[in-house]
Design a protein around this motif. Structure first.
Motif, PDB file in Angstrom:
ATOM      1  N   THR A 135      -1.495  10.147 -11.892  1.00 24.14           N
ATOM      2  CA  THR A 135      -0.788   9.580 -13.029  1.00 24.14           C
ATOM      3  C   THR A 135      -1.569   9.959 -14.274  1.00 24.14           C
ATOM      4  OG1 THR A 135      -0.146   7.744 -11.629  1.00 24.14           O
ATOM      5  CG2 THR A 135       0.204   7.456 -13.972  1.00 24.14           C
ATOM      6  N   LYS A 169       3.859  11.236 -13.799  1.00 25.64           N
ATOM      7  CA  LYS A 169       3.253  11.439 -12.489  1.00 25.64           C
ATOM      8  C   LYS A 169       3.307  12.927 -12.147  1.00 25.64           C
ATOM      9  CE  LYS A 169       4.149   6.817 -10.892  1.00 25.64           C
ATOM     10  NZ  LYS A 169       5.031   5.953 -10.124  1.00 25.64           N
TER      11      LYS A 169
ATOM     12  N   PHE B  15      -5.632  -2.718  -9.270  1.00 31.08           N
ATOM     13  CA  PHE B  15      -6.385  -1.835 -10.161  1.00 31.08           C
ATOM     14  C   PHE B  15      -7.573  -1.211  -9.435  1.00 31.08           C
ATOM     15  CE2 PHE B  15      -4.509  -4.171 -13.898  1.00 31.08           C
ATOM     16  CZ  PHE B  15      -3.750  -3.087 -14.283  1.00 31.08           C
ATOM     17  N   ASP B  17      -7.855  -0.593  -6.240  1.00 34.07           N
ATOM     18  CA  ASP B  17      -7.370   0.417  -5.288  1.00 34.07           C
ATOM     19  C   ASP B  17      -6.993   1.721  -5.977  1.00 34.07           C
ATOM     20  OD1 ASP B  17      -7.724  -0.926  -2.984  1.00 34.07           O
ATOM     21  OD2 ASP B  17      -5.626  -1.417  -2.617  1.00 34.07           O
ATOM     22  N   THR B  18      -6.259   1.614  -7.109  1.00 31.40           N
ATOM     23  CA  THR B  18      -5.693   2.817  -7.725  1.00 31.40           C
ATOM     24  C   THR B  18      -6.636   3.508  -8.709  1.00 31.40           C
ATOM     25  OG1 THR B  18      -4.644   1.487  -9.431  1.00 31.40           O
ATOM     26  CG2 THR B  18      -3.306   2.033  -7.517  1.00 31.40           C
ATOM     27  N   ALA B  19      -7.506   2.728  -9.369  1.00 32.27           N
ATOM     28  CA  ALA B  19      -8.361   3.354 -10.394  1.00 32.27           C
ATOM     29  C   ALA B  19      -9.815   3.484  -9.957  1.00 32.27           C
ATOM     30  CB  ALA B  19      -8.286   2.554 -11.690  1.00 32.27           C
ATOM     31  N   VAL B  20     -10.295   2.610  -9.092  1.00 26.29           N
ATOM     32  CA  VAL B  20     -11.714   2.675  -8.712  1.00 26.29           C
ATOM     33  C   VAL B  20     -11.897   3.363  -7.362  1.00 26.29           C
ATOM     34  CG1 VAL B  20     -13.808   1.331  -8.310  1.00 26.29           C
ATOM     35  CG2 VAL B  20     -12.188   0.597 -10.045  1.00 26.29           C
ATOM     36  N   ALA B  22      -9.890   5.077  -5.646  1.00 26.67           N
ATOM     37  CA  ALA B  22      -9.333   6.433  -5.581  1.00 26.67           C
ATOM     38  C   ALA B  22     -10.320   7.450  -6.151  1.00 26.67           C
ATOM     39  CB  ALA B  22      -8.019   6.488  -6.347  1.00 26.67           C
ATOM     40  N   ARG B  23     -11.283   6.979  -6.993  1.00 29.40           N
ATOM     41  CA  ARG B  23     -12.301   7.880  -7.559  1.00 29.40           C
ATOM     42  C   ARG B  23     -13.601   7.810  -6.777  1.00 29.40           C
ATOM     43  NH1 ARG B  23     -11.269   8.443 -13.708  1.00 29.40           N
ATOM     44  NH2 ARG B  23      -9.260   7.461 -13.813  1.00 29.40           N
ATOM     45  N   ILE B  24     -14.034   6.585  -6.470  1.00 31.62           N
ATOM     46  CA  ILE B  24     -15.309   6.439  -5.764  1.00 31.62           C
ATOM     47  C   ILE B  24     -15.027   6.148  -4.295  1.00 31.62           C
ATOM     48  CG2 ILE B  24     -17.467   5.147  -5.635  1.00 31.62           C
ATOM     49  CD1 ILE B  24     -17.132   4.424  -8.549  1.00 31.62           C
ATOM     50  N   MET B  60       3.532  -2.594  -7.101  1.00 36.25           N
ATOM     51  CA  MET B  60       2.654  -2.229  -8.229  1.00 36.25           C
ATOM     52  C   MET B  60       1.878  -0.950  -7.915  1.00 36.25           C
ATOM     53  SD  MET B  60       1.163  -5.625 -10.036  1.00 36.25           S
ATOM     54  CE  MET B  60       0.894  -6.741  -8.684  1.00 36.25           C
ATOM     55  N   VAL B  61       1.383  -0.855  -6.673  1.00 38.03           N
ATOM     56  CA  VAL B  61       0.641   0.367  -6.274  1.00 38.03           C
ATOM     57  C   VAL B  61       1.551   1.578  -6.412  1.00 38.03           C
ATOM     58  CG1 VAL B  61      -0.392   1.572  -4.303  1.00 38.03           C
ATOM     59  CG2 VAL B  61      -0.997  -0.805  -4.744  1.00 38.03           C
ATOM     60  N   ASP B  62       2.791   1.452  -5.933  1.00 41.91           N
ATOM     61  CA  ASP B  62       3.739   2.572  -6.017  1.00 41.91           C
ATOM     62  C   ASP B  62       4.066   2.919  -7.465  1.00 41.91           C
ATOM     63  OD1 ASP B  62       3.865   3.090  -3.393  1.00 41.91           O
ATOM     64  OD2 ASP B  62       5.837   2.222  -3.030  1.00 41.91           O
ATOM     65  N   LEU B  63       4.268   1.876  -8.291  1.00 39.37           N
ATOM     66  CA  LEU B  63       4.612   2.125  -9.694  1.00 39.37           C
ATOM     67  C   LEU B  63       3.468   2.812 -10.427  1.00 39.37           C
ATOM     68  CD1 LEU B  63       6.421  -1.192 -10.669  1.00 39.37           C
ATOM     69  CD2 LEU B  63       7.405   1.093 -10.727  1.00 39.37           C
ATOM     70  N   LEU B  64       2.236   2.463 -10.061  1.00 39.23           N
ATOM     71  CA  LEU B  64       1.092   3.029 -10.769  1.00 39.23           C
ATOM     72  C   LEU B  64       0.769   4.448 -10.335  1.00 39.23           C
ATOM     73  CD1 LEU B  64      -1.341   0.002 -11.020  1.00 39.23           C
ATOM     74  CD2 LEU B  64      -0.229   1.192 -12.882  1.00 39.23           C
ATOM     75  N   CYS B  65       0.953   4.765  -9.072  1.00 42.82           N
ATOM     76  CA  CYS B  65       0.461   6.090  -8.685  1.00 42.82           C
ATOM     77  C   CYS B  65       1.242   6.800  -7.587  1.00 42.82           C
ATOM     78  CB  CYS B  65      -1.001   6.004  -8.286  1.00 42.82           C
ATOM     79  SG  CYS B  65      -1.273   4.930  -6.933  1.00 42.82           S
ATOM     80  N   ASN B  66       2.344   6.308  -7.136  1.00 47.34           N
ATOM     81  CA  ASN B  66       3.106   7.055  -6.130  1.00 47.34           C
ATOM     82  C   ASN B  66       4.471   7.433  -6.674  1.00 47.34           C
ATOM     83  OD1 ASN B  66       1.077   6.909  -4.246  1.00 47.34           O
ATOM     84  ND2 ASN B  66       1.801   4.979  -3.425  1.00 47.34           N
TER      85      ASN B  66
END
Lengths: 278, 163
Positions: A135, A169, B15, B17-20, B22-24, B60-66
């Motif tokens: 995203t 996305k 947040f 799950d999707t922002a932290v 997913a990076r670390i 929310m997970v889907d809306l943010l990144c899927n």
């Protein structure tokens, strides 16, 4: 309804599950984001951006503390690259001037001439190992449209599949369904990039298909997008060839991308500008 | 107040799950905090609350990144229905919760992998499942058991205070 939810929650849950599956089927393709999605993203983006920045700062700190050697080596590598870039920049200026002069003589239009870039930061990644979506913080307000190509300093990243007002996305090229018409920079031979190559479970790169039989492909050759069809603009760097084999006259090649899809922080969306008709 | 705390906790997990995470993460191995939390809610409060949070959190997970919106909440809810059915047998202790949530998370990922394979995609899903998703499932189970313990303790404390 409330009574049914209290007495038989599984019934309503199953109906909801079925509806969610239908929704997933309807929203899986390339599309414009709905108003509800835009509202949610607008509310979540500042927090998500903040969390992302804090995460990057923390991970950088631990990287510095626990692997100073790796950082030292990276530093030396970057210094060498900077020196090389400076040398190349001097050469580039002369070549660019010559190129402009010759292009004018030939009335030739470069594929990059009508390209503009929209810079965007990566705010989230798919939390699932089987999905390859990023995203980014740029949407229709910044000029992003569906199917636009996305690149970074190391090459092609993917394609925009969903556009919101201030977010989009991006499906990365690591998605198995992605097929990219490409060209070998040195020989100008055309081929199709697609399919992931694994060795003992480790991701090696992308498979290069439909190469001409007489193609002179070598390890280290740079692969660019060919601009064929309605896919990606011409001339974007995809990667370099890391292995070439030949079986029954058919070339089998693997192309490796230099893009670090996990640590990607900033990307550029390629916006092709229509030339005004003379 | 309790509802606000729950909603905030769920939001934090989304947040994270999707922002932290997913990076670390280590080679892609990371727990799913949202799934761990909704499993804990199902057992500490009620299956209804767990299902509601699963639908909201997954969405929310889907809306943010899927891109396929609805797949995550659907899978979460199916897993929670199975968990709620097992919970009726009343053998739940944190250790059983750890095992069950790990197994459910793994089954969910296997289902996703099967779906992708059926669509003709060519990743070595068996290996990914074994090397990435199996440890991630164990981590998710562990986090869920910890959530369960903490939430249960808090609920008991609150009940004692109210009495």
């Amino acid at each position: 309804m409330k009574k049914l939810w209290k007495q038989k929650p599984w019934l309503i849950a199953l109906v909801a599950v079925a509806l969610f599956f239908v929704l997933a089927g309807l929203t899986s393709g390339t599309r414009k984001a709905s108003t509800a999605e835009n509202l949610f993203a607008a509310a979540a983006q500042p927090a998500q951006g903040f969390v992302g920045r804090v995460t990057d700062a923390v991970s950088d700190f631990f990287l510095r503390v626990f692997s100073p050697n790796a950082l030292g080596a990276e530093n030396a590598q970057l210094r060498a690259r900077a020196e090389e870039a400076e040398r190349k920049a001097l050469l580039y200026e002369a070549v660019a001037r010559e190129n402009a002069r010759l292009s004018e003589l030939l009335d030739y239009t470069s594929p990059y001439a009508n390209m503009r870039f929209i810079a965007a930061s990566v705010t989230a990644r798919s939390a699932n190992a089987f999905v390859d979506t990023l995203t980014i913080r740029a949407g229709s307000q910044q000029g992003v449209r569906e199917r636009m190509a996305v690149v970074c300093e190391n090459g092609l990243v993917g394609r925009v599949v969903e556009v919101g007002l201030s977010w989009s996305k991006v499906r990365t090229i690591q998605n198995e369904n992605m097929r990219i018409p490409v060209q070998i920079e040195r020989t100008r031979d055309e081929a199709m990039l697609g399919g992931l190559v694994y060795h003992q479970g480790l991701f090696l790169g992308f498979q290069l298909d439909f190469l001409p039989e007489d193609a002179d492909l070598r390890v280290g050759d740079v692969i660019l997008t060919s601009g064929e069809g309605d896919s990606f603009p011409k001339g974007l760097v995809v990667g370099t060839v890391i292995s070439v084999t030949q079986e029954n006259g058919v070339h089998l090649a693997t192309v490796s991308s230099r893009v670090d899809f996990i640590r990607l922080e900033e990307v550029l969306v390629v916006r092709e500008v229509e030339e005004p008709n003379p | 107040m309790r509802r606000v705390t729950r909603a905030l906790l769920l939001l934090c997990c989304v947040f994270f799950d999707t922002a932290v995470l997913a990076r670390i993460n280590l080679w892609g191995i990371a727990p799913s905090l949202v799934f761990a939390l909704v499993c804990a809610y199902t057992l500490t409060d009620s299956p209804q609350l767990g299902l509601l949070c699963a639908a909201a959190g997954g969405l929310m997970v889907d809306l943010l990144c899927n891109t396929a919106i609805g797949l995550t909440p659907a899978l979460y809810m199916l897993a929670l229905l199975a968990l709620a059915a097992l919970a009726k047998r009343r053998f739940f202790k944190p250790f059983f919760l750890f095992l069950t949530v790990s197994a459910l998370f793994f089954a969910m990922q296997a289902l996703l992998a099967a779906g992708h394979s059926l669509l003709g995609q060519v990743r070595p899903y068996g290996r990914v499942l074994l090397l990435v998703q199996a440890p991630s499932a164990l981590l998710t189970g562990g986090v869920s058991a910890w959530f369960y313990k903490v939430i249960k303790k808090r609920n008991e404390k609150k009940q004692t205070y109210e009495n």
